[in-house]
Motif scaffolding. Structure first.
Motif, PDB file in Angstrom:
ATOM      1  N   ARG A 231       1.586  -0.241  -4.602  1.00 54.45           N
ATOM      2  CA  ARG A 231       0.424  -0.792  -5.304  1.00 54.45           C
ATOM      3  C   ARG A 231       0.681  -1.228  -6.741  1.00 54.45           C
ATOM      4  NH1 ARG A 231      -1.465   4.155  -3.396  1.00 54.45           N
ATOM      5  NH2 ARG A 231      -2.186   3.995  -1.281  1.00 54.45           N
TER       6      ARG A 231
ATOM      7  N   GLU B 233       0.795  -1.226   0.000  1.00 56.67           N
ATOM      8  CA  GLU B 233       0.000   0.000   0.000  1.00 56.67           C
ATOM      9  C   GLU B 233       0.831   1.280   0.000  1.00 56.67           C
ATOM     10  OE1 GLU B 233      -3.467   0.435  -0.239  1.00 56.67           O
ATOM     11  OE2 GLU B 233      -3.190  -1.632  -0.897  1.00 56.67           O
ATOM     12  N   GLU B 234       1.934   1.268   0.712  1.00 56.27           N
ATOM     13  CA  GLU B 234       2.746   2.481   0.845  1.00 56.27           C
ATOM     14  C   GLU B 234       4.158   2.232   0.338  1.00 56.27           C
ATOM     15  OE1 GLU B 234       1.668   5.466   1.773  1.00 56.27           O
ATOM     16  OE2 GLU B 234      -0.345   4.644   2.063  1.00 56.27           O
TER      17      GLU B 234
END
Length: 178
Positions: free
Chosen positions: A49, A29-30
């Motif tokens: 992502r 995600e990060e």
């Protein structure tokens, strides 16, 4: 032209894995930069992502970071999440000018669309035009004086791989379209 993650990973790793012990890795995600440690023998640039644009952005931060900063997680930068005030946003933008100028140059070498990122989706970024203009001015400086060695190495490799013009041509940079 479709941009494949495997391509940017292979190009980056081919340029830097041996000399700098650094790999580009598809992350979660990060985004995150983690220097080599007891759990991982190489420095890892994790991009978010599975986005090609995230890979270019995180690479650009690595290309700007000096030797000492590359020893620190996320290069030792402070990060304030979305929702920054206008004042904090301007501070954020100051440290983003050089990485985003390099990102724009790399994206152009790859034939990929660059968009300036204020990275403040839940806050009010305010007037982003001065930031975009500052990024463009930095592109002009790099066009005139040249890129740092690692950035030039990658720009050249991307231009060769994607068959784009192998120089920084300011005619390919339009601040009104970022």
């Amino acid at each position: 032209m479709e941009h494949q993650l495997d391509d940017i990973i292979a190009i980056f790793n081919q340029c830097f894995e041996q000399e700098y012990n650094t790999k580009l890795v598809k992350g979660g995600e990060e985004p995150l930069y983690v220097p080599a440690n007891e759990n991982c023998p190489y420095h890892a640039i994790y991009f978010a992502r599975g986005f090609y644009s995230s890979a270019l952005h995180e690479i650009s931060h690595w290309l700007v970071a000096g030797k000492e900063r590359r020893k620190l997680e996320d290069f030792g930068y402070w990060y304030e999440p979305d929702g920054r005030s206008a004042e904090r946003q301007r501070e954020f933008e100051k440290v983003e000018v050089k990485p985003q100028a390099i990102e724009w140059i790399l994206a152009t070498a790859a034939g990929f669309r660059y968009f300036a990122s204020s990275d403040n989706l839940n806050g009010n970024p305010g007037d982003t035009q001065p930031f975009k203009q500052a990024v463009y001015e930095q592109v002009k400086i790099y066009a005139e004086k040249g890129l740092p060695k690692r950035a030039e190495t990658l720009r050249n490799a991307l231009a060769i791989f994607y068959g784009t013009e192998n120089r920084i041509n300011l005619a390919n940079f339009d601040v009104t379209k970022i």
